[in-house]
Design a protein around this motif. Structure first.
Motif, PDB file in Angstrom:
ATOM      1  N   GLU A   1      -6.177  -5.756 -44.170  1.00 57.34           N
ATOM      2  CA  GLU A   1      -4.886  -5.790 -43.475  1.00 57.34           C
ATOM      3  C   GLU A   1      -4.577  -4.460 -42.795  1.00 57.34           C
ATOM      4  O   GLU A   1      -3.997  -4.421 -41.718  1.00 57.34           O
ATOM      5  N   LYS A   2      -5.005  -3.366 -43.412  1.00 59.16           N
ATOM      6  CA  LYS A   2      -4.800  -2.064 -42.774  1.00 59.16           C
ATOM      7  C   LYS A   2      -5.546  -2.000 -41.451  1.00 59.16           C
ATOM      8  O   LYS A   2      -5.028  -1.512 -40.450  1.00 59.16           O
ATOM      9  N   LEU A   3      -6.789  -2.486 -41.475  1.00 62.00           N
ATOM     10  CA  LEU A   3      -7.591  -2.453 -40.258  1.00 62.00           C
ATOM     11  C   LEU A   3      -6.987  -3.320 -39.173  1.00 62.00           C
ATOM     12  O   LEU A   3      -6.973  -2.952 -38.004  1.00 62.00           O
ATOM     13  N   LEU A   4      -6.498  -4.464 -39.564  1.00 64.53           N
ATOM     14  CA  LEU A   4      -5.886  -5.339 -38.562  1.00 64.53           C
ATOM     15  C   LEU A   4      -4.645  -4.690 -37.970  1.00 64.53           C
ATOM     16  O   LEU A   4      -4.382  -4.800 -36.777  1.00 64.53           O
ATOM     17  N   ARG A   5      -3.881  -4.003 -38.826  1.00 64.04           N
ATOM     18  CA  ARG A   5      -2.707  -3.297 -38.303  1.00 64.04           C
ATOM     19  C   ARG A   5      -3.157  -2.218 -37.325  1.00 64.04           C
ATOM     20  O   ARG A   5      -2.568  -2.026 -36.278  1.00 64.04           O
ATOM     21  N   ASN A   6      -4.241  -1.534 -37.674  1.00 68.55           N
ATOM     22  CA  ASN A   6      -4.811  -0.533 -36.770  1.00 68.55           C
ATOM     23  C   ASN A   6      -5.126  -1.146 -35.419  1.00 68.55           C
ATOM     24  O   ASN A   6      -4.830  -0.577 -34.374  1.00 68.55           O
ATOM     25  N   LEU A   7      -5.753  -2.301 -35.467  1.00 71.61           N
ATOM     26  CA  LEU A   7      -6.161  -2.966 -34.235  1.00 71.61           C
ATOM     27  C   LEU A   7      -4.969  -3.350 -33.384  1.00 71.61           C
ATOM     28  O   LEU A   7      -5.026  -3.326 -32.160  1.00 71.61           O
ATOM     29  N   ALA A   8      -3.880  -3.713 -34.064  1.00 66.92           N
ATOM     30  CA  ALA A   8      -2.707  -4.194 -33.341  1.00 66.92           C
ATOM     31  C   ALA A   8      -1.949  -3.042 -32.696  1.00 66.92           C
ATOM     32  O   ALA A   8      -1.302  -3.212 -31.669  1.00 66.92           O
ATOM     33  N   SER A   9      -2.046  -1.852 -33.297  1.00 74.25           N
ATOM     34  CA  SER A   9      -1.248  -0.759 -32.743  1.00 74.25           C
ATOM     35  C   SER A   9      -2.011  -0.074 -31.621  1.00 74.25           C
ATOM     36  O   SER A   9      -3.239   0.011 -31.639  1.00 74.25           O
TER      37      SER A   9
ATOM     38  N   LEU B   1     -15.218  -1.352 -32.019  1.00 73.74           N
ATOM     39  CA  LEU B   1     -15.210  -0.247 -32.986  1.00 73.74           C
ATOM     40  C   LEU B   1     -14.234   0.831 -32.557  1.00 73.74           C
ATOM     41  O   LEU B   1     -13.495   1.378 -33.385  1.00 73.74           O
ATOM     42  N   ARG B   2     -14.213   1.110 -31.258  1.00 74.10           N
ATOM     43  CA  ARG B   2     -13.300   2.148 -30.771  1.00 74.10           C
ATOM     44  C   ARG B   2     -11.856   1.704 -30.939  1.00 74.10           C
ATOM     45  O   ARG B   2     -11.004   2.496 -31.345  1.00 74.10           O
ATOM     46  N   ALA B   3     -11.619   0.428 -30.683  1.00 77.29           N
ATOM     47  CA  ALA B   3     -10.253  -0.079 -30.844  1.00 77.29           C
ATOM     48  C   ALA B   3      -9.788   0.053 -32.290  1.00 77.29           C
ATOM     49  O   ALA B   3      -8.599   0.150 -32.569  1.00 77.29           O
TER      50      ALA B   3
END
Ligand code: ADP
Ligand code: MG
Length: 603
Positions: A452-460, A491-493
């Protein structure tokens, strides 16, 4: 009624036949490489541009063709390899149906240059969509060069059906590897978009495998062999501890041809039974030599599916030979009393028979792990004496394991719930909850949190990432970098700073904040293992899959001791997640029991 049945014009018939033989650029590669092998070439070079969609070229130093043969080669059912129908039962060459060149030329623009040893001048032929455009003499080295341009240019539906360059290239590399593995005595080269992907000098089978799959394979291989009147088997298996989850390296060759055969694959699975971790696939490179009379390679136009006359016997030979190989290298787990006694009826080479005698081990503790069976065999009664309790108590204080590619649980900012958790088997966290218990799978819980942390990262838009003090260089096997490049944007995202580095390697300079301490090499390997899977999913869920992979690699493993406060923190973070009850892969993370379950247990 008027007669309406007509023979199809040749070019139409060829286009239809092409549908069977030429499915994608990789099929062209397979046919051309095999023709070069059949032509007795010792050096074969494959040149690929844009995953073969623009151009594929195979250059060999084989015996070439005469001008008349060069023209004939493109006719349907034109082959120099068989004369009589019975010949197909003695076949030793790769081709023999005489369909490949005609089919390829029907759906692409083909240029052929060829010269035999004796001829001073070579022949050049151009054919587009099955129509001869040019035939002339030319200057060219001995051997044959076939260039296939604009594949499917005249069948837009098929061209549109091609997958991304990364996928098509993967298929090409697969075919290249198969032919190169089947013929380690030949020099193979592959150039992709101007970069050297493979340069494989003539070598032995083991070196060829290592050359293709990387130095890491040196320690992974165990030789296997067996010679019987119907079958000679040679090759290597990958030690079970190195087995991969997906995309295992699995190769059968029969008389120098890569083949697929699910029945024989089962023989391998049986030999490995009980030795592989859950869900892992055995790796193998097995070369079968048998009387060509007893194989039918004719059952499929691409000739990879074959039938064997003695398939049961072959099954048994393979299974036995592999079991033997696995046993000889004592990579089977130590024998226990239930083990199949026929399995290893000769002692392994290191065990020298010794004279019977009595030895006493003063440190012997019957309750130490693994000694229970030993003591039973000595007919010593197991008594519940003080020694047992002592050894049990000794196990209680455990040393926390840190590092080792596992991530510590980040300290949570707020207070934790104050619940007390027991850790069971270094795997589950259990706490009293209401009238019953709450049980949490620690590894899956951590996967969920990271995911979930990674997905939040992706969304921001503004990803939190952390520069690495020491940028990590990762070296890759040939071809892998090209595959990975497709994921650089994703990966960059997510917060990785990743780039190509040198010849066939990559460098990672920053990682997402949520993934500090992530074992990067393992992550890259996991992405490669799942690459086929990733490719086939739509762009959006590709990112989710990627996050799933990372969470899996990074999560605390089962078997990691957690201190009391870490246990509580993990559970608190889990319940702060959006879907705490399931792991990213959809497995259970939390189980409740209530009083009724306890009552039932005591019925
Ligand atoms: P097949 O391989 O089944 O015979 P192909 O259509 O692939 O059919 O090739 C037709 C014929 O062209 C072959 O039988 C062979 O005589 C000739 N040929 C094809 N490629 C080469 C090559 N690289 N070098 C020499 N001869 C070739
Ligand atoms: Mg052929």
């Amino acid at each position: 009624m008027a007669d309406i049945i007509r023979l199809l014009p040749d070019h139409v018939a060829n286009q239809i036949a092409a549908g069977e033989v030429v499915q994608r650029p990789a099929s062209v590669v397979k046919e051309l490489l095999e023709n070069s092998v059949d032509a007795g070439a010792t050096k074969i070079e494959l040149v690929v541009e844009e995953a073969g969609k623009t151009r594929l070229q195979v250059i060999d130093n084989g015996f070439g063709m005469s001008p008349a043969d060069a023209r004939m080669a493109f006719e349907r059912h034109a082959t120099s390899k068989i004369n009589l129908a019975e010949d197909i039962f003695r076949i030793r060459t790769k081709g023999f149906r005489g369909e490949a060149l005609a089919s390829i030329a029907a759906v692409a623009k083909v240029q052929l240059k060829t010269r035999s040893e004796e001829a001073e001048l070579g022949t050049e032929i151009k054919i587009e969509g099955g129509q001869l455009e040019k035939q002339d003499f030319c200057q060219c080295p001995k051997g044959t060069r076939v260039a296939v341009d604009s594949l499917f240019y005249n069948i837009p539906a098929r061209r549109n059906f091609l997958k991304s360059d990364a996928v098509e290239l993967r298929h090409i590399i697969d075919e290249f590897e198969r032919v190169a593995l089947a013929h380690p005595d030949l020099h193979f080269r592959m150039v992709n978009n101007g970069h050297d992907l493979f340069d494989l000098p003539p070598e032995g089978r083991r070196q060829r495998i290592v050359h293709i799959f990387g130095k890491r394979f040196r320690e992974k291989l165990v030789p296997a062999q067996e010679k019987t009147p119907i079958l000679a088997l040679e090759g290597f298996i990958v030690k079970p501890e190195f087995a991969r989850k997906t995309r295992g390296e699995q190769f059968f060759f029969a008389n120098g041809r890569f083949i697929r055969n699910t029945y024989l694959h089962k023989a391998v699975l049986q030999a490995f039974e009980g030795l592989l971790p859950d869900g892992a696939q055995p790796g193998y490179f097995l070369y079968l030599e048998l009387d060509p009379n007893r194989i039918d390679v004719n059952i499929h136009p691409t000739k990879t599916e074959v039938k064997f006359e003695d398939d049961r016997a072959i099954f048994t030979i393979i299974r036995t030979a592999l079991k033997h190989a696995l046993g000889q290298y004592s990579i089977t787990p130590s024998l226990d009393f239930e083990a199949d006694r026929t399995y290893r009826n000769t002692p392994p080479p290191t065990e020298k028979p010794s004279a019977p005698g009595i030895t006493i081990n003063p440190h012997f503790n019957p309750f130490e792990q693994g000694n229970f069976r030993g003591s039973a065999s000595q007919n010593k009664p197991i008594s519940r004496d003080s020694q047992e309790w002592e050894s049990l108590l000794n196990q209680l204080p455990e040393v926390p394991q840190t590092g080792q590619g596992q991530m510590a649980i980040p300290a949570s900012a707020g207070e934790n719930s104050g619940k007390v958790f027991l850790q069971i088997g270094k795997k589950y966290l259990v706490s009293k909850h209401g009238q019953g218990t709450l049980m949490v799978h620690q590894n899956r819980a951590h996967q969920r949190i990271l995911y979930e942390k990674l997905l939040r990262n992706l969304a921001s838009a503004n990803v939190a990432s952390q520069q690495l003090l020491f940028p990590e260089n990762i070296s890759l096997q040939a071809g892998e970098l090209e595959l990975l490049e497709a994921y650089f944007p994703a990966l960059r995202a997510m917060g990785f700073d990743v780039d190509r580095f040198g010849q066939g390697g990559l460098v990672i300079q920053a990682v997402p904040l949520a993934l500090e301490g992530l074992p990067l090499q393992a992550m890259i390997e996991e992405i490669l293992e799942n690459e086929k899977n990733l490719q086939e999913s739509p762009e959006e869920s590709q990112k989710e899959k990627m996050a799933q992979i990372m969470a899996k690699v990074a999560a605390l493993r089962s078997g990691t001791f957690l201190a009391a406060d870490q246990r509580a923190q993990l559970v608190d973070e889990l319940f702060a997640c959006e879907s705490p009850y399931f792991s990213p892969e959809g497995k259970k993370v939390v189980v409740h029991t209530d009083l009724a379950d306890f009552d039932k247990a005591f019925d």
